[in-house]
Design an enzyme around this catalytic site. Structure first.
Site, mmCIF file in Angstrom:
data_model
loop_
_atom_site.group_PDB
_atom_site.id
_atom_site.type_symbol
_atom_site.label_atom_id
_atom_site.label_comp_id
_atom_site.label_asym_id
_atom_site.label_seq_id
_atom_site.Cartn_x
_atom_site.Cartn_y
_atom_site.Cartn_z
ATOM 1 C CB CYS A 117 4.062 -47.649 -5.138
ATOM 2 S SG CYS A 117 3.780 -47.111 -6.826
ATOM 3 C CE LYS A 154 -4.821 -44.701 -1.791
ATOM 4 N NZ LYS A 154 -3.717 -45.126 -0.933
#
Length: 210
Positions: A20, A207
């Protein structure tokens, strides 16, 4: 008393630091300010109840400061700067938005089928022009500041994910951008807080649409 911070664990490896960029931004800030902290790795695909109690939205990063859990990297970084002003990581306001659209154009290029790299190149060229016309090696000069610590993880993700999924790299003509990335990635704080490349790839894989 050490600060506590919840950050993303790696995909498929819950005991390893994950990918992240917003979590890394907070870790970079803690490292650059030499603040002791305890890190909690959160498996985002199996969030523990105690974590959901302190972060009902289930998002990372979350920082415990003065006995209170605070979400959102923007808020956390601002709070750390106010409470621990030395060494200062304040970015002069006129430079604070440099590179602010790189992440959104990178994500659009990476995750959208048949997308163009035009918008991303436009943003990288703007960064090149800023770096070319100001003393470096960082956005605001010789010392690293908050804007650099926000951009560093994003540029790392850009380099790793676009290289892997799109065989794309920052054009060699953008020499100042390349030098800037090298300066960021060479920081001791960056080396200590970055996710391994394989976990960056694993994090983006669901994604990406070919």
């Amino acid at each position: 008393m050490a600060l506590e911070v919840c950050v993303k664990a790696a995909v498929g490896a819950p005991d390893v630091l994950g990918d992240c960029p917003f979590s890394q931004r907070v870790l970079l800030t803690l490292e650059e300010k030499s603040l002791p902290y305890k890190m909690h790795l959160i498996n985002l695909s199996d969030k523990p109840k105690w974590f959901l109690d302190i972060s009902p939205g289930g998002k990372v990063p979350v920082l415990k400061i003065d006995g209170k859990w605070v979400p959102d990297s923007d808020v956390i970084v601002s709070l750390l700067e106010k409470k621990y002003p030395e060494p200062s990581l304040k970015t002069p306001p006129k430079f604070a938005s440099v590179g602010s659209k790189i992440m959104s154009t990178f994500v659009a290029f990476l995750t959208t089928k048949n997308s163009s790299d035009g918008p991303l190149l436009h943003e990288l060229e703007a960064l090149e022009n800023h770096l070319k016309s100001h003393d470096g090696p960082f956005i605001a000069g010789e010392t690293v500041s908050a804007v650099d610590l926000s951009l560093a993880p994003k540029l790392y993700h850009l380099e790793v994910a676009l290289g892997h999924f799109k065989s794309w790299s920052v054009p060699g003509s953008l020499t100042h951008v390349h030098n800037y990335m090298h300066a960021l990635f060479s920081l001791h704080s960056f080396e200590k807080t970055k996710a391994e490349e394989k976990y960056v790839i694993a994090g983006w894989a669901p994604k990406v649409h070919y």
